[in-house]
Design a protein around this motif. Sequence first.
Motif, short mmCIF file in Angstrom:
data_model
loop_
_atom_site.label_atom_id
_atom_site.label_comp_id
_atom_site.label_asym_id
_atom_site.label_seq_id
_atom_site.Cartn_x
_atom_site.Cartn_y
_atom_site.Cartn_z
N ALA A 170 19.13 30.73 30.15
CA ALA A 170 18.69 30.73 31.55
C ALA A 170 17.46 31.60 31.74
O ALA A 170 16.50 31.20 32.44
CB ALA A 170 19.83 31.20 32.44
N GLU A 171 17.45 32.78 31.12
CA GLU A 171 16.31 33.68 31.27
C GLU A 171 15.04 33.07 30.67
O GLU A 171 13.96 33.16 31.27
CB GLU A 171 16.62 35.02 30.60
N ARG A 172 15.16 32.42 29.54
CA ARG A 172 13.98 31.82 28.90
C ARG A 172 13.46 30.65 29.73
O ARG A 172 12.25 30.43 29.83
CB ARG A 172 14.32 31.35 27.49
N ALA A 173 14.39 29.90 30.36
CA ALA A 173 13.98 28.74 31.16
C ALA A 173 13.55 29.14 32.57
O ALA A 173 13.01 28.31 33.32
CB ALA A 173 15.11 27.74 31.24
N GLY A 174 13.81 30.39 32.95
CA GLY A 174 13.43 30.84 34.28
C GLY A 174 14.32 30.28 35.38
O GLY A 174 13.87 30.04 36.51
N VAL A 175 15.62 30.09 35.06
CA VAL A 175 16.58 29.56 36.04
C VAL A 175 17.80 30.47 36.06
O VAL A 175 17.93 31.39 35.25
CB VAL A 175 17.00 28.11 35.71
N SER A 221 24.02 26.17 33.18
CA SER A 221 25.34 25.64 32.86
C SER A 221 25.49 24.20 33.33
O SER A 221 26.00 23.34 32.61
CB SER A 221 26.42 26.52 33.50
N PHE A 222 25.03 23.92 34.56
CA PHE A 222 25.11 22.56 35.09
C PHE A 222 24.33 21.58 34.21
O PHE A 222 24.81 20.49 33.89
CB PHE A 222 24.56 22.50 36.52
N VAL A 223 23.13 21.98 33.82
CA VAL A 223 22.29 21.07 33.02
C VAL A 223 22.93 20.81 31.66
O VAL A 223 23.07 19.66 31.22
CB VAL A 223 20.88 21.67 32.85
N LEU A 224 23.35 21.86 30.97
CA LEU A 224 23.85 21.71 29.61
C LEU A 224 25.25 21.10 29.54
O LEU A 224 25.64 20.56 28.51
CB LEU A 224 23.86 23.08 28.91
N ILE A 227 19.01 19.04 40.84
CA ILE A 227 18.19 19.75 39.86
C ILE A 227 17.10 18.81 39.39
O ILE A 227 17.37 17.68 38.96
CB ILE A 227 19.06 20.23 38.67
N SER A 228 15.86 19.25 39.47
CA SER A 228 14.74 18.38 39.15
C SER A 228 14.69 18.08 37.66
O SER A 228 15.20 18.84 36.83
CB SER A 228 13.42 19.03 39.59
N ALA A 229 14.01 16.98 37.32
CA ALA A 229 13.86 16.59 35.92
C ALA A 229 13.07 17.65 35.15
O ALA A 229 13.36 17.93 33.98
CB ALA A 229 13.15 15.24 35.83
N ALA A 230 12.09 18.27 35.82
CA ALA A 230 11.28 19.30 35.16
C ALA A 230 12.14 20.52 34.81
O ALA A 230 12.01 21.11 33.73
CB ALA A 230 10.12 19.71 36.06
N THR A 231 13.03 20.89 35.73
CA THR A 231 13.92 22.03 35.48
C THR A 231 14.87 21.71 34.34
O THR A 231 15.12 22.55 33.45
CB THR A 231 14.71 22.39 36.74
N GLU A 232 15.43 20.51 34.34
CA GLU A 232 16.32 20.10 33.25
C GLU A 232 15.61 20.21 31.90
O GLU A 232 16.18 20.70 30.93
CB GLU A 232 16.81 18.68 33.48
N GLU A 233 14.37 19.75 31.85
CA GLU A 233 13.64 19.76 30.59
C GLU A 233 13.39 21.20 30.12
O GLU A 233 13.47 21.49 28.92
CB GLU A 233 12.31 19.03 30.74
N ARG A 234 13.09 22.13 31.06
CA ARG A 234 12.90 23.53 30.68
C ARG A 234 14.17 24.11 30.08
O ARG A 234 14.13 24.86 29.10
CB ARG A 234 12.48 24.37 31.90
#
Length: 335
Positions: free
Chosen positions: A15-20, A26-29, A37-44
Amino acid sequence: MSTGKRARVTLRDVAERAGVSPTTASFVLSGRRDMRISAATEERVFQAARTLDYRRLAPGAAVPATTPAIGVVCDAAGHFAGEMLRGCVAAATDHGHVVLTSHHAGLNEVAALLARGVRKFVHVGAATVTYAVPGALRGHRLVTMNNADPASRAPAVIPDDAQAGRAVARALTSAGHTTGIWLVGQALPRAAAAVRRLSGIRTGLRSAGLRPAGHVRCGWFPDETRKALAELFDAGWWERACPTALIAMDDRAAMGVYQAVGAAGLSIPRDVSVISFDDSGLARWLHPGLSSMDLPWFGLGRRAVELLLAEGAQARVHRLPAELRTRESVGPPSR
């Protein structure tokens, strides 16, 4: 050159590396798609996980001896229990813990968890009722979920059913309902959630200078509510009482309301509005869609584990608010 083992990468590192937030990671993974959650955030998040070589513990995998564990003792079953457990797992993962579960709080089951190094427990109640914490869990570090035992010193996490009741009342008054608001479903004294929902509904209506027109005291299963309302329809209730809105105590009760209203030749929401609690699959499958309070089951699990791991967590009842999922079942009064 160091030959030591690399420290385990946690969800918080990702989370810290992705800036979220850890919650978003947790939701994305975990593959959840019910959050915005935006596609850009998911990709980060995915890129951060790949870069850090983050590995989620697979179901059934052996738990490393050095990994701290939380014991979740669950008396509940079904979708809501699953959501509470997922919340526990998400929060535990954020803090570098694993979750070991038991479906019974007997001495043998708790002893088995203790033998595996578990020293912190979450007890999940089968329903939001008031009952004593199982004896096998007393004396251990504990948070109760979906139950608040007045005799226990453990922190408790429950849905804010009174707030949910007030929100339901507000939704109907905002749609223009001032008279003819009926309650459907009995509330037994020990059923704390139902009692609090009714209290919230009455408080919400009272703040608008209103009160319920009546209460159909029946069970919450579809057949029970359908039968109770059918008998009222047959007795001339529709013409005599002029109901404009029905508040069902949960989605199962609302299903019976739909059946009785349809059998009487009426439609929702043209003739009568219907609103409910739980936001289960039924709320989305009924036609028209049922407006229902989404109770924070996932959030309960997350908060319970966060309290369990926090130093100095207050031994009090923590109430999490519900959110109304608005669909097509509520409209302006027709009379």
